[in-house]
Enzyme design. Sequence first.
Site, short mmCIF file in Angstrom:
data_model
loop_
_atom_site.label_atom_id
_atom_site.label_comp_id
_atom_site.label_asym_id
_atom_site.label_seq_id
_atom_site.Cartn_x
_atom_site.Cartn_y
_atom_site.Cartn_z
N ARG A 213 59.66 39.39 12.06
CA ARG A 213 58.87 38.10 12.29
C ARG A 213 57.39 38.24 11.56
O ARG A 213 56.88 37.16 11.24
CB ARG A 213 58.53 37.95 13.57
CG ARG A 213 60.08 37.76 14.39
CD ARG A 213 59.40 37.34 15.92
NE ARG A 213 60.57 37.34 16.64
CZ ARG A 213 61.07 37.72 17.56
NH1 ARG A 213 60.05 38.89 18.11
NH2 ARG A 213 62.02 37.72 18.40
N GLY B 216 56.38 46.91 9.75
CA GLY B 216 55.29 47.68 10.60
C GLY B 216 55.66 47.80 11.98
O GLY B 216 55.70 48.56 12.68
N VAL C 14 56.06 46.97 16.10
CA VAL C 14 54.91 47.25 17.19
C VAL C 14 54.00 48.47 16.90
O VAL C 14 52.67 48.45 16.98
CB VAL C 14 55.70 47.53 18.40
CG1 VAL C 14 54.75 47.99 19.54
CG2 VAL C 14 56.37 46.17 19.03
N LYS D 85 45.58 54.63 17.74
CA LYS D 85 44.83 55.71 17.45
C LYS D 85 43.64 55.50 16.48
O LYS D 85 42.82 56.19 16.60
CB LYS D 85 45.94 56.52 16.51
CG LYS D 85 46.74 57.46 17.39
CD LYS D 85 47.88 56.99 17.97
CE LYS D 85 47.73 56.87 19.53
NZ LYS D 85 48.94 56.51 20.16
N GLU E 21 48.34 54.32 39.91
CA GLU E 21 49.57 55.02 39.44
C GLU E 21 50.44 55.01 40.82
O GLU E 21 49.83 55.97 41.87
CB GLU E 21 49.44 56.34 38.77
CG GLU E 21 50.77 57.05 38.71
CD GLU E 21 51.69 56.44 37.96
OE1 GLU E 21 51.58 56.00 36.74
OE2 GLU E 21 52.81 56.23 38.39
N GLY F 294 55.39 50.30 31.20
CA GLY F 294 56.61 50.54 30.65
C GLY F 294 56.90 49.45 29.86
O GLY F 294 55.97 48.61 29.54
N HIS G 112 43.58 82.83 10.40
CA HIS G 112 42.40 82.90 11.49
C HIS G 112 41.41 82.57 10.91
O HIS G 112 41.12 82.58 9.91
CB HIS G 112 42.45 84.35 11.64
CG HIS G 112 41.14 84.67 12.66
ND1 HIS G 112 41.30 84.43 13.91
CD2 HIS G 112 40.01 85.26 12.32
CE1 HIS G 112 40.17 84.79 14.58
NE2 HIS G 112 39.41 85.40 13.67
P1 FAD Z 1 59.34 48.03 17.10
O1 FAD Z 1 58.11 48.70 16.39
O2 FAD Z 1 58.98 47.38 18.28
O3 FAD Z 1 59.63 46.89 15.99
C1 FAD Z 1 60.64 46.03 16.16
C2 FAD Z 1 60.28 44.83 15.42
O4 FAD Z 1 61.28 43.93 15.26
C3 FAD Z 1 59.09 44.02 15.27
O5 FAD Z 1 58.27 43.66 14.32
C4 FAD Z 1 59.65 42.54 15.90
O6 FAD Z 1 58.84 41.63 15.73
C5 FAD Z 1 60.96 42.58 15.32
N1 FAD Z 1 61.81 41.74 15.95
C6 FAD Z 1 62.26 41.76 17.21
N2 FAD Z 1 63.22 40.91 17.40
C7 FAD Z 1 63.54 40.21 16.24
C8 FAD Z 1 64.47 39.44 15.82
N3 FAD Z 1 65.48 38.73 16.75
N4 FAD Z 1 64.41 38.83 14.66
C9 FAD Z 1 63.47 39.55 13.69
N5 FAD Z 1 62.58 40.39 14.07
C10 FAD Z 1 62.81 40.71 15.31
N6 FAD Z 1 55.05 55.99 19.68
C11 FAD Z 1 54.84 57.05 19.24
O7 FAD Z 1 55.82 57.87 18.74
N7 FAD Z 1 53.46 57.49 19.09
C12 FAD Z 1 52.55 56.73 19.53
O8 FAD Z 1 51.44 57.32 19.50
C13 FAD Z 1 52.78 55.48 20.00
N8 FAD Z 1 51.84 54.62 20.44
C14 FAD Z 1 51.96 53.55 20.90
C15 FAD Z 1 50.96 52.50 21.60
C16 FAD Z 1 51.19 51.48 22.14
C17 FAD Z 1 49.93 50.87 22.64
C18 FAD Z 1 52.58 50.90 22.21
C19 FAD Z 1 52.63 49.64 22.71
C20 FAD Z 1 53.62 51.75 21.79
C21 FAD Z 1 53.26 53.10 21.29
N9 FAD Z 1 54.44 53.75 20.62
C22 FAD Z 1 53.94 55.01 20.03
C23 FAD Z 1 55.83 53.44 20.81
C24 FAD Z 1 56.03 52.87 19.38
O9 FAD Z 1 55.33 51.99 19.05
C25 FAD Z 1 57.79 52.58 19.64
O10 FAD Z 1 58.36 53.58 19.86
C26 FAD Z 1 58.07 52.12 18.11
O11 FAD Z 1 57.41 51.01 17.91
C27 FAD Z 1 59.69 51.57 18.22
O12 FAD Z 1 60.06 51.35 16.75
P2 FAD Z 1 61.40 50.31 16.57
O13 FAD Z 1 61.45 50.23 15.05
O14 FAD Z 1 62.28 50.54 17.56
O15 FAD Z 1 60.65 48.79 17.08
#
Ligand code: FAD
Length: 475
Positions: free
Chosen positions: A36, A41, A43, A53, A204, A272, A445
């Site tokens: 989208r 990139g 989430v 970060k 919590e 969560g 070290h």
């Molecule tokens: P996502 O990154 O969620 O990407 C999914 C993509 O799919 C999105 O761009 C979305 O718009 C798109 N999408 C969804 N549905 C559709 C559709 N029907 N058609 C087209 N596009 C669609 N993880 C770490 O390992 N280290 C961290 O430090 C860390 N910090 C985080 C901090 C925060 C505040 C948050 C919220 C999460 C954090 N995470 C961290 C978790 C991490 O962001 C996720 O585990 C990771 O982004 C998952 O990757 P993914 O590819 O599964 O999906």
Amino acid sequence: MEMIRTKVAVIGGGPGGYPAAFHAADLGMDVTLIDREENPGGVCLYRGCIPSKALLHAAAVIEEAREAKEFGVAFGEPAIDVAKLRAWKESVFGKLTGGLGQLTRQRKIRFVRGTARFADSASLEVAQADGTAVKVAFEHAIVATGSSPASIPGFPDSPRVMDSTGALRLDDVPARMLVVGGGYIGIELGQAYAAFGSRVSVVEMLPAILAGADADLVKPLAQRLKRSFEAIMTQTRVTGMEAGEREVRVTFEDAAGKRTEATFDRVLVSVGRKPNSRDLGLDRTRVEVDAAGFLKVDAQRCTAEPTIFAIGDVAGQPMLAHKATYEGKIAAEAIAGKRSVYEPRAIPAVVFTNPEIAWCGLTEAEAKEKSIEVKVGRFPWGASGRATTLGRADGLTKVLADPASERILGIGIAGPGAGELIAEGVLAIEMGAVAADLAWTIHAHPTLSETVMEAAELLHGSSTHFTAAASKSRN
Ligand code: FAD
């Protein structure tokens, strides 16, 4: 409707989807990546790992400057330009997502901006950002749609009640902020806001914050948070929340049933995340979804529909970016006909707080719960030269090993840089290393990495800088 024919369609451009698309293209396949956003990139880059970060880095600089007075270097109180901080954070993920866009084009991957739904098990309909629709016929699809913040029914719909996406926007620095949920996202963001000047409280339901981590690793952070947070309310539930124009009134109930009330300028709800598996048209395929909404996958990340794979947050725990990336590469290889399978021995987990907490493999709590006998070498950072030069004697490194074979089963680290240090532990577990491999590897070290070596030495009693007797008196 325009029609695209592709070998591999990847739905979602997060840290699962874009590496899957890149790897599939590198393996010579025709790839279409659908997301989208303007660029890949997900989430992680737009509203997760990277912006959080960036803010935590700013927070760490503030804390470090404050603490420098301990060794005779005093700075004035920081002046926080929220607009500039926000713009800097946005420039960080702008640069990175722009770079991913370039890498997509360089690999000749077709990027379709829009929302995809399965029409059947061989095609997708994509509602594009410009209002038009396109059909994508695929030989294989990889679902990488990620997850979204979970919400609590009954909590008010108000700009003062935010999820992590809202908190990362950094609209302002509220004077009083409540974080609902003591998981890593809430604690990381809470610590950043506290450094910027908010009076932060955390509530919590469980007996401790960061429930997935061993208590001894959480201790140094909890001690710090006691000083920088207004309150940490554990075993406490939010029983009511009313949002007014200027503040949010919250009612709490503790384990003894005692009710209290407090008002906040903003509330961050971080309780969560839920997988994005609805509205994907999965009912038009044979893909199976479990009760929590995760897509069921096999060791190659293939779903019950042989043409469709699933990776990342939508395909199960742990919901972490690096796990998503690993799965993405496995799925691409499986589609290319390779016999790669997902069977990591250790997945690192890092909490990017100050101090950082990182662990991989078996935790002590898990060992206890599953009645697995382990030997633990625990090296306190008070005995580390490098930690002392940093003024960070509060850290801890521990190594868990099988008592008979001394094979490394788990590593836990608390202290600055733990997130970087844990990589050695992950490699040790993946390579089937034994305690002697770590203990007899020369570590530079003075570095914090020596704490891993000394913790491994401690499995035999004493290490160079820590004796068995001292170890016993601490445990
Ligand atoms: P996502 O990154 O969620 O990407 C999914 C993509 O799919 C999105 O761009 C979305 O718009 C798109 N999408 C969804 N549905 C559709 C559709 N029907 N058609 C087209 N596009 C669609 N993880 C770490 O390992 N280290 C961290 O430090 C860390 N910090 C985080 C901090 C925060 C505040 C948050 C919220 C999460 C954090 N995470 C961290 C978790 C991490 O962001 C996720 O585990 C990771 O982004 C998952 O990757 P993914 O590819 O599964 O999906």
